[in-house]
Design a protein around this motif. Structure first.
Motif, PDB file in Angstrom:
ATOM      1  N   PRO A  91       0.800  -1.230   0.000  1.00 21.86           N
ATOM      2  CA  PRO A  91       0.000   0.000   0.000  1.00 21.86           C
ATOM      3  C   PRO A  91       0.836   1.285   0.000  1.00 21.86           C
ATOM      4  O   PRO A  91       0.392   2.303  -0.537  1.00 21.86           O
ATOM      5  CB  PRO A  91      -0.813  -0.108   1.292  1.00 21.86           C
ATOM      6  CG  PRO A  91      -0.859  -1.551   1.604  1.00 21.86           C
ATOM      7  CD  PRO A  91       0.435  -2.111   1.106  1.00 21.86           C
ATOM      8  N   ASN A 105      -5.788   0.207   3.342  1.00 16.82           N
ATOM      9  CA  ASN A 105      -4.577  -0.618   3.302  1.00 16.82           C
ATOM     10  C   ASN A 105      -4.831  -2.041   3.780  1.00 16.82           C
ATOM     11  O   ASN A 105      -4.302  -2.997   3.210  1.00 16.82           O
ATOM     12  CB  ASN A 105      -3.476   0.012   4.155  1.00 16.82           C
ATOM     13  CG  ASN A 105      -2.983   1.322   3.588  1.00 16.82           C
ATOM     14  OD1 ASN A 105      -3.324   1.695   2.468  1.00 16.82           O
ATOM     15  ND2 ASN A 105      -2.199   2.034   4.352  1.00 16.82           N
ATOM     16  N   MET A 108      -6.423  -4.150   1.137  1.00 23.73           N
ATOM     17  CA  MET A 108      -5.480  -4.506   0.078  1.00 23.73           C
ATOM     18  C   MET A 108      -4.596  -5.677   0.512  1.00 23.73           C
ATOM     19  O   MET A 108      -4.396  -6.625  -0.256  1.00 23.73           O
ATOM     20  CB  MET A 108      -4.602  -3.301  -0.286  1.00 23.73           C
ATOM     21  CG  MET A 108      -3.710  -3.540  -1.481  1.00 23.73           C
ATOM     22  SD  MET A 108      -2.589  -2.180  -1.856  1.00 23.73           S
ATOM     23  CE  MET A 108      -3.692  -0.827  -2.072  1.00 23.73           C
ATOM     24  N   GLN A 112      -4.605  -9.621  -1.000  1.00 23.46           N
ATOM     25  CA  GLN A 112      -3.428 -10.335  -1.494  1.00 23.46           C
ATOM     26  C   GLN A 112      -3.307 -11.700  -0.834  1.00 23.46           C
ATOM     27  O   GLN A 112      -3.013 -12.703  -1.506  1.00 23.46           O
ATOM     28  CB  GLN A 112      -2.167  -9.505  -1.237  1.00 23.46           C
ATOM     29  CG  GLN A 112      -2.116  -8.245  -2.065  1.00 23.46           C
ATOM     30  CD  GLN A 112      -0.952  -7.361  -1.682  1.00 23.46           C
ATOM     31  OE1 GLN A 112      -0.148  -7.680  -0.812  1.00 23.46           O
ATOM     32  NE2 GLN A 112      -0.843  -6.229  -2.335  1.00 23.46           N
TER      33      GLN A 112
END
Length: 127
Positions: A91, A105, A108, A112
């Motif tokens: 991020p 963040n 994200m 992943q």
């Protein structure tokens, strides 16, 4: 000309141990060592597979050695640590904005990890 000697700062080999940031950085970089052994073992496995059944069986016996299994576990833990540090950095390296708003963040990073879990699941089901 001046007779003064230039200042040369002393640099110890353990300079990185004084700062926790550099200590974690060195640990992260050291995770490549078990991965090198893991990659070499797999490469030899592919070679033994090509050489025939007896070579393949010797490689399987080698891989069943407790020391090799321990090294593989260390390599797995090192790669997971490496992935975690990479995902947490993402991020800051590549901030994403959607309609002018900064993307969360945590979402994200979790996305992943979700992709890693999905790909690992697919590989486990195929193999």
């Amino acid at each position: 000309m001046s007779n003064r000697k230039p200042y040369i700062r002393e640099m110890r080999r353990t300079w990185w141990k004084d700062n926790p940031f550099y200590c974690m950085y060195m640990i992260r970089e050291a995770t490549v060592l078990p991965l090198i052994f893991f990659t070499a073992f797999l490469t030899f496995g592919v070679g033994s597979l090509a050489m025939g059944e007896s070579a393949w069986q010797r490689w399987l016996n080698f891989m069943a050695n407790p020391v090799v299994i321990a090294m593989d576990i260390v390599a797995l833990l090192g790669s997971l640590y490496h992935a975690q540090t990479f995902f947490s950095m993402m991020p800051q390296v590549m901030p994403i904005r959607i309609k002018g708003q900064k993307f969360n963040n945590k979402i994200m990073v979790l996305a992943q990890w979700a992709v890693v879990v999905m790909i690992s699941t697919v590989i486990l089901l195929v193999v």
